[in-house]
Write an enzyme that holds these catalytic residues in place. Sequence first.
Site, PDB file in Angstrom:
ATOM      1  N   LYS A 159       4.891  -4.623  10.014  1.00  0.00           N
ATOM      2  CA  LYS A 159       6.016  -4.150   9.207  1.00  0.00           C
ATOM      3  C   LYS A 159       7.357  -4.496   9.873  1.00  0.00           C
ATOM      4  CE  LYS A 159       3.033  -2.691   6.258  1.00  0.00           C
ATOM      5  NZ  LYS A 159       2.519  -1.362   5.952  1.00  0.00           N
TER       6      LYS A 159
HETATM    7  C1  LIG Z   1       1.311  -0.620   5.286  1.00  0.00           C
HETATM    8  C2  LIG Z   1       1.457   0.124   4.007  1.00  0.00           C
HETATM    9  C3  LIG Z   1       1.052   1.457   3.866  1.00  0.00           C
HETATM   10  C4  LIG Z   1       0.263   2.186   4.919  1.00  0.00           C
HETATM   11  O1  LIG Z   1       0.886   2.209   6.158  1.00  0.00           O
HETATM   12  P1  LIG Z   1      -0.018   2.365   7.495  1.00  0.00           P
HETATM   13  O2  LIG Z   1       1.019   2.586   8.543  1.00  0.00           O
HETATM   14  O3  LIG Z   1      -0.763   1.082   7.656  1.00  0.00           O
HETATM   15  O4  LIG Z   1      -0.910   3.522   7.296  1.00  0.00           O
HETATM   16  C5  LIG Z   1       1.323   2.111   2.678  1.00  0.00           C
HETATM   17  N1  LIG Z   1       1.938   1.483   1.664  1.00  0.00           N
HETATM   18  C6  LIG Z   1       2.317   0.192   1.746  1.00  0.00           C
HETATM   19  C7  LIG Z   1       3.016  -0.435   0.591  1.00  0.00           C
HETATM   20  C8  LIG Z   1       2.068  -0.530   2.917  1.00  0.00           C
HETATM   21  O5  LIG Z   1       2.421  -1.813   2.995  1.00  0.00           O
END
Ligand SMILES: *Cc1c(COP(=O)(O)O)cnc(C)c1O
Length: 389
Positions: free
Chosen positions: A194
Amino acid sequence: MPESSAASEGPSAGFLPYGRQSVSEEDIEAVVSVLRGDWLTTGPAVAKFEADLAEHTGGTPAVAVTSGTAALHVAYAAAGIGEGDEVVASPMTFVATAATAALHGAKVVFADVEPDTGNLSVDAAAAAITSRTKVVAAVDYAGHPAELDALAKVAHDADALLLEDAAHSVGGSWQGRPVGSIADLTTFSFFPTKNLTTAEGGAVVSGSDELVRRAQAFRNHGLVRDKSRQRYPDEGAWHQEVHEFGLNYRLPDVLCALGSSQLKRLTEFKLRRAEIHARYNAALAEVEGVLTPPRREGADPVWHLYPLRVLDGRRRALFDHLRGLGIGVQVNYIPAYWHPVFEDLGYRRGLCPNAEAYYEQELSLPLFPSLKDSDVDRVIDGVRGFFGS
Ligand SMILES: *Cc1c(COP(=O)(O)O)cnc(C)c1O
């Protein structure tokens, strides 16, 4: 501090991942200093990270949690959803956006997306609202903010809350206002791919004192320590009570220190992501057989993904071609209700035609701050080579 060495960023020959963290020596120092200190879990670094994060959300308070998934679970808990309630959600997302609502016992009502941005359609969301709707859950797909003002109006007209899954868009803004300052509840993920990372981690952001208090409680077993709110305040100084069930979703100091350190580079990350995005756009806009991602007036995205659209049913062939060249493309996402867990609940293919068409064409090209221009050109050559252009 600049990146310490090429080794910490991975080689540019060989396999290119589609996303990757960027960890500096300063980040490592920040973590090590917490490890040497008195607190590993809930100490001063948590409050500091929450305050640092709020500087990127227009001052809107943040509650740090253990993942983006936890953030969604906590946000729905704060909204008080349960059995008999409905959540209108975008299907063009990672399954967690919908799964965490289902885990609270709510019914997820998928509403279709806009054909070009992949973001929740305002009209489709409005049409999906019923008297049982408690939350409208939008996703800032690829880092491009959804139609947040119009969606907030749709939600509020129905006495529901707008939840913005901003796992892709921390640091972005919409119509001049930062992501986190617009929806009733905004959630972030700090997974390594991210826009910034705490390894695992996430946060819930809200301008409502009540929603923040409920989020803090659910993160910490539902414990009530404030005597003025306890049912039995005279029990003794040790006493704490649980009024509603919660979980342990506390993000530890060690990871919050990494988060604060990473936040110092969020602007730099955003700029580099935008440069790479623009380089792809410039090179691919004229290629016959693909569509480059659009951008709405007033959107200031943090480009988490570069979602190329591959026409004429050739997405899978291009995916295999690029993987064969050692280029780590991805597909984001299969419509959430295609997962067998939703199929087994009666959701059927065909429900959201725009989302399904988007999925059939989508291919995420590598995009992360330490990607070199030469890496980007290698990806571009791979795409152009496939189309013979
Ligand atoms: C990555 C993601 C999540 C979940 O996040 P994690 O930290 O991996 O649990 C939820 N929604 C979206 C759109 C994502 O890209």
